[in-house]
Scaffold this motif. Structure first.
Motif, PDB file in Angstrom:
ATOM      1  N   GLU A  90      11.375   3.556  -4.023  1.00 30.87           N
ATOM      2  CA  GLU A  90      11.387   2.096  -4.135  1.00 30.87           C
ATOM      3  C   GLU A  90      10.481   1.593  -5.258  1.00 30.87           C
ATOM      4  O   GLU A  90      10.693   0.505  -5.788  1.00 30.87           O
ATOM      5  N   ILE A  91       9.467   2.377  -5.606  1.00 33.16           N
ATOM      6  CA  ILE A  91       8.555   2.060  -6.712  1.00 33.16           C
ATOM      7  C   ILE A  91       8.320   3.342  -7.505  1.00 33.16           C
ATOM      8  O   ILE A  91       8.279   4.433  -6.920  1.00 33.16           O
ATOM      9  N   ALA A  92       8.193   3.232  -8.797  1.00 26.69           N
ATOM     10  CA  ALA A  92       7.925   4.401  -9.634  1.00 26.69           C
ATOM     11  C   ALA A  92       6.777   4.100 -10.583  1.00 26.69           C
ATOM     12  O   ALA A  92       6.538   2.947 -10.952  1.00 26.69           O
ATOM     13  N   LEU A  93       6.074   5.161 -10.961  1.00 27.36           N
ATOM     14  CA  LEU A  93       5.003   5.073 -11.952  1.00 27.36           C
ATOM     15  C   LEU A  93       5.485   5.743 -13.233  1.00 27.36           C
ATOM     16  O   LEU A  93       5.887   6.911 -13.210  1.00 27.36           O
ATOM     17  N   VAL A  94       5.457   4.997 -14.342  1.00 29.72           N
ATOM     18  CA  VAL A  94       5.892   5.546 -15.626  1.00 29.72           C
ATOM     19  C   VAL A  94       4.878   5.198 -16.700  1.00 29.72           C
ATOM     20  O   VAL A  94       4.060   4.286 -16.542  1.00 29.72           O
ATOM     21  N   LYS A  95       4.942   5.920 -17.800  1.00 30.82           N
ATOM     22  CA  LYS A  95       4.233   5.492 -19.009  1.00 30.82           C
ATOM     23  C   LYS A  95       5.039   4.342 -19.616  1.00 30.82           C
ATOM     24  O   LYS A  95       6.274   4.359 -19.602  1.00 30.82           O
ATOM     25  N   SER A  96       4.359   3.359 -20.174  1.00 35.85           N
ATOM     26  CA  SER A  96       5.080   2.181 -20.670  1.00 35.85           C
ATOM     27  C   SER A  96       6.038   2.531 -21.802  1.00 35.85           C
ATOM     28  O   SER A  96       7.043   1.844 -22.006  1.00 35.85           O
ATOM     29  N   ASN A  97       5.749   3.614 -22.538  1.00 37.24           N
ATOM     30  CA  ASN A  97       6.673   3.979 -23.622  1.00 37.24           C
ATOM     31  C   ASN A  97       7.899   4.739 -23.114  1.00 37.24           C
ATOM     32  O   ASN A  97       8.680   5.255 -23.909  1.00 37.24           O
ATOM     33  N   GLY A 113      -2.781   3.507 -14.254  1.00 37.29           N
ATOM     34  CA  GLY A 113      -3.706   3.859 -15.319  1.00 37.29           C
ATOM     35  C   GLY A 113      -3.384   3.160 -16.625  1.00 37.29           C
ATOM     36  O   GLY A 113      -2.387   2.443 -16.753  1.00 37.29           O
ATOM     37  N   PRO A 114      -4.213   3.367 -17.645  1.00 36.84           N
ATOM     38  CA  PRO A 114      -3.957   2.785 -18.971  1.00 36.84           C
ATOM     39  C   PRO A 114      -2.615   3.256 -19.531  1.00 36.84           C
ATOM     40  O   PRO A 114      -2.244   4.422 -19.382  1.00 36.84           O
ATOM     41  N   GLY A 115      -1.911   2.333 -20.176  1.00 41.87           N
ATOM     42  CA  GLY A 115      -0.642   2.692 -20.814  1.00 41.87           C
ATOM     43  C   GLY A 115       0.489   2.957 -19.844  1.00 41.87           C
ATOM     44  O   GLY A 115       1.516   3.512 -20.236  1.00 41.87           O
ATOM     45  N   GLU A 116       0.311   2.565 -18.587  1.00 38.44           N
ATOM     46  CA  GLU A 116       1.318   2.860 -17.572  1.00 38.44           C
ATOM     47  C   GLU A 116       1.895   1.564 -16.989  1.00 38.44           C
ATOM     48  O   GLU A 116       1.371   0.472 -17.203  1.00 38.44           O
ATOM     49  N   ALA A 117       2.977   1.725 -16.234  1.00 36.04           N
ATOM     50  CA  ALA A 117       3.591   0.598 -15.544  1.00 36.04           C
ATOM     51  C   ALA A 117       4.079   1.037 -14.173  1.00 36.04           C
ATOM     52  O   ALA A 117       4.512   2.182 -13.995  1.00 36.04           O
ATOM     53  N   LEU A 118       3.984   0.118 -13.210  1.00 34.73           N
ATOM     54  CA  LEU A 118       4.627   0.292 -11.910  1.00 34.73           C
ATOM     55  C   LEU A 118       5.919  -0.509 -11.942  1.00 34.73           C
ATOM     56  O   LEU A 118       5.928  -1.684 -12.321  1.00 34.73           O
ATOM     57  N   VAL A 119       7.010   0.144 -11.554  1.00 39.13           N
ATOM     58  CA  VAL A 119       8.332  -0.479 -11.625  1.00 39.13           C
ATOM     59  C   VAL A 119       8.967  -0.485 -10.241  1.00 39.13           C
ATOM     60  O   VAL A 119       8.977   0.543  -9.546  1.00 39.13           O
ATOM     61  N   ALA A 120       9.490  -1.648  -9.828  1.00 35.74           N
ATOM     62  CA  ALA A 120      10.309  -1.726  -8.620  1.00 35.74           C
ATOM     63  C   ALA A 120      11.676  -1.132  -8.954  1.00 35.74           C
ATOM     64  O   ALA A 120      12.365  -1.621  -9.848  1.00 35.74           O
ATOM     65  N   VAL A 121      12.043  -0.060  -8.263  1.00 35.40           N
ATOM     66  CA  VAL A 121      13.261   0.672  -8.595  1.00 35.40           C
ATOM     67  C   VAL A 121      14.428   0.103  -7.793  1.00 35.40           C
ATOM     68  O   VAL A 121      14.465   0.221  -6.564  1.00 35.40           O
ATOM     69  N   MET A 122      15.373  -0.500  -8.465  1.00 35.45           N
ATOM     70  CA  MET A 122      16.571  -0.996  -7.787  1.00 35.45           C
ATOM     71  C   MET A 122      17.589   0.124  -7.581  1.00 35.45           C
ATOM     72  O   MET A 122      18.275   0.186  -6.566  1.00 35.45           O
ATOM     73  N   ALA A 123      17.696   1.030  -8.559  1.00 36.81           N
ATOM     74  CA  ALA A 123      18.635   2.145  -8.432  1.00 36.81           C
ATOM     75  C   ALA A 123      18.172   3.310  -9.282  1.00 36.81           C
ATOM     76  O   ALA A 123      17.425   3.141 -10.254  1.00 36.81           O
ATOM     77  N   SER A 124      18.631   4.493  -8.900  1.00 35.64           N
ATOM     78  CA  SER A 124      18.320   5.719  -9.630  1.00 35.64           C
ATOM     79  C   SER A 124      19.590   6.566  -9.645  1.00 35.64           C
ATOM     80  O   SER A 124      20.677   6.082  -9.324  1.00 35.64           O
ATOM     81  N   SER A 125      19.468   7.826 -10.024  1.00 34.49           N
ATOM     82  CA  SER A 125      20.620   8.726  -9.968  1.00 34.49           C
ATOM     83  C   SER A 125      20.135  10.162  -9.794  1.00 34.49           C
ATOM     84  O   SER A 125      18.948  10.451  -9.918  1.00 34.49           O
ATOM     85  N   VAL A 126      21.078  11.049  -9.505  1.00 34.90           N
ATOM     86  CA  VAL A 126      20.758  12.461  -9.280  1.00 34.90           C
ATOM     87  C   VAL A 126      21.145  13.262 -10.514  1.00 34.90           C
ATOM     88  O   VAL A 126      22.286  13.180 -10.993  1.00 34.90           O
ATOM     89  N   ASN A 127      20.193  14.020 -11.041  1.00 36.66           N
ATOM     90  CA  ASN A 127      20.433  14.949 -12.139  1.00 36.66           C
ATOM     91  C   ASN A 127      20.269  16.378 -11.645  1.00 36.66           C
ATOM     92  O   ASN A 127      19.760  16.620 -10.547  1.00 36.66           O
ATOM     93  N   TYR A 128      20.663  17.335 -12.476  1.00 35.66           N
ATOM     94  CA  TYR A 128      20.509  18.732 -12.077  1.00 35.66           C
ATOM     95  C   TYR A 128      19.045  19.091 -11.847  1.00 35.66           C
ATOM     96  O   TYR A 128      18.732  19.950 -11.027  1.00 35.66           O
ATOM     97  N   GLU A 157       0.825  -1.216   0.000  1.00 38.15           N
ATOM     98  CA  GLU A 157       0.000   0.000   0.000  1.00 38.15           C
ATOM     99  C   GLU A 157       0.855   1.260   0.000  1.00 38.15           C
ATOM    100  O   GLU A 157       0.394   2.332  -0.403  1.00 38.15           O
ATOM    101  N   SER A 158       2.101   1.136   0.452  1.00 35.54           N
ATOM    102  CA  SER A 158       2.976   2.309   0.516  1.00 35.54           C
ATOM    103  C   SER A 158       4.421   1.887   0.276  1.00 35.54           C
ATOM    104  O   SER A 158       4.755   0.695   0.308  1.00 35.54           O
ATOM    105  N   TYR A 159       5.254   2.858   0.038  1.00 36.98           N
ATOM    106  CA  TYR A 159       6.676   2.610  -0.214  1.00 36.98           C
ATOM    107  C   TYR A 159       7.459   3.855   0.161  1.00 36.98           C
ATOM    108  O   TYR A 159       6.895   4.939   0.359  1.00 36.98           O
ATOM    109  N   ARG A 160       8.787   3.715   0.248  1.00 40.59           N
ATOM    110  CA  ARG A 160       9.639   4.852   0.610  1.00 40.59           C
ATOM    111  C   ARG A 160      10.038   5.630  -0.652  1.00 40.59           C
ATOM    112  O   ARG A 160      10.360   5.038  -1.682  1.00 40.59           O
TER     113      ARG A 160
END
Length: 447
Positions: free
Chosen positions: A181-188, A67-82, A27-30
């Protein structure tokens, strides 16, 4: 159900797509957030004195609706941008305005208009769920994500998706970004994770690699060709380190501008030979806050010709902005191109237009990349033609410090953030290919 169960499934060699599809979602994530009620916390401070460590929070947040056309992704790693730094110091304006405007576009988009903003525009991870209409991706797929979010309901974006009126940068102009820990993205936004890289290495190139590809290589940018002299500002940094690699891989001649001997050494390690240490050589393009010094432009141009055998610059890879733009326009050859994708030293550029119009030079604005350009840039990573420039990795709890280091330019290349991944070095699937490129992969870690 917790994110630990998700991590266990990802780390198990026996997990199948059906196993991932059957995993109950928490139900929740960090997630790393900034808060709407703190947007004025740095009022009156100089940009340099605004501290991301004070505004960035690690919160437990509710899982968004898929939502339609979207995906939930378990995020193993990310990075910092400007853009994460800009979000954290609320400059040049608060990102909550972006979320409010997006929220007004549809019922589904209202999800993004929250009192907190989950930031981050890169990820490497595993697909957990896909929404209606998604056929190319399934639970269990190992992916990276580019940060272009588009609606494509207008004709404007169908020749170049960056021209879609509803074009946004995910994790900056949308919510539910990758520093979580989880992200919501468009599948494309999804692309295959390069198999020879760890999670944190795969997450590092995304935004900057695609941006550099469009700006320098694509027909929508400078259209670089073999033999071009390419002036690259900040050539060891997040953007410049990829531009330098593209120039070398494409048969061009990078002239790398850096600010220290250590950064010059990084450029040499990538294979560049023509390097200008602007601090050591003392270039001061501005006499004072309002007056540029053309004599310094000429001195800079003379130094460039010494390094190129008497030739001028074909393409300038611009992103510092106000501090360097007058010099960039001046040193470009007749008919040459200045491409700009940012203004980290100031947005109000000044240059002598005589050197532009009378010498038929072009200034091209370049912003991120369309899906095809992002895919091509990621393919070059997967083929081992271009390599991550990861120098250091932080934990999710240390994201504020990571953003601070980027803000103060204390970093080299890219800095990564471990999200669900418990340690560095996980997620490598092609050890043989990795062994072939290990020195290049570790290049920025070793300096």
């Amino acid at each position: 159900m917790t994110t630990k169960d998700i991590l266990d499934a990802i780390q198990s060699p026996d997990s199948t797509p059906a196993d991932f599809a059957a995993l109950p979602l928490p139900e929740s994530y960090r997630a790393i957030t900034v808060h709407k009620d703190e947007t004025e916390m740095f009022a009156g401070l100089e940009t340099r004195d605004k501290d991301p460590r004070k505004s960035i929070h690690l919160d437990e947040v509710a899982l968004p609706e898929l939502g339609p056309g979207e995906a939930l992704v378990a995020v193993m790693a990310s990075s910092v941008n400007y853009n994460s730094v800009w979000t954290s110091i609320f400059e040049p304006l608060s990102t909550f305005g972006f979320l409010e405007r997006y929220g007004r576009t549809s019922e589904l988009a209202k999800r993004h208009d929250l009192p907190y903003h989950i930031i981050g525009s890169d990820l490497a991870g595993v697909v957990l769920r896909t929404g209606p209409g998604v056929n190319s991706w399934k639970p269990g797929d190992e992916v990276v994500a580019h940060c272009l979010s588009v609606e494509l309901e207008s004709s404007d974006g169908h020749n170049d998706t960056m021209l879609d009126p509803e074009q946004r940068i995910w994790g900056f102009e949308t919510n539910f970004g990758g520093l979580a820990e989880i992200a919501l993205v468009k599948s494309n936004q999804l692309m295959p994770k390069p198999g020879h890289l760890s999670w944190e290495e795969a997450a590092a190139p995304g935004l900057v690699n695609s941006t550099a590809y469009r700006q320098l290589v694509s027909r929508n940018g400078a259209g670089m060709k073999q033999g071009d002299n390419v002036l690259i500002w900040g050539a060891s940094g997040g953007l410049g380190s990829y531009a330098t690699q593209f120039a070398l891989a494409g048969g061009a001649n990078p002239i790398c501008v850096v600010s220290s001997p250590q950064k010059a050494e990084i450029c040499r390690a990538m294979g560049a030979e023509a390097i200008i240490d602007r601090n050591a050589e003392g270039y001061k393009f501005w006499k004072d806050e309002n007056t540029q010094d053309p004599k310094e432009w000429k001195r800079f141009g003379k130094r460039i010709r010494e390094l190129t055998g008497g030739e001028d610059i074909d393409i300038v890879f611009e992103h510092p902005g106000r501090e360097t733009f007058g010099a960039s326009v001046f040193v470009t050859r007749k008919g040459g191109t200045i491409t700009t994708c940012a203004s980290t030293s100031g947005y109000m550029h000044e240059y002598d237009n005589r050197y532009l119009w009378m010498s038929l030079k072009r200034i091209i604005g370049s912003h991120f990349a369309n899906y095809r350009e992002a895919w091509e840039a990621n393919r070059l990573i997967a083929k081992g033609k271009i390599h991550p420039t990861l120098s250091k990795t932080y934990s999710l709890e240390e994201t504020g410090q990571a953003a601070y280091d980027v803000h103060r330019n204390l970093h080299q290349g890219k800095v990564g953030v471990l999200c669900l991944a418990p340690e560095e070095g996980l997620g490598v699937r092609d050890e043989e290919m990795r062994a072939q490129h290990i020195d290049a992969i570790n290049r920025f870690r070793n300096i």
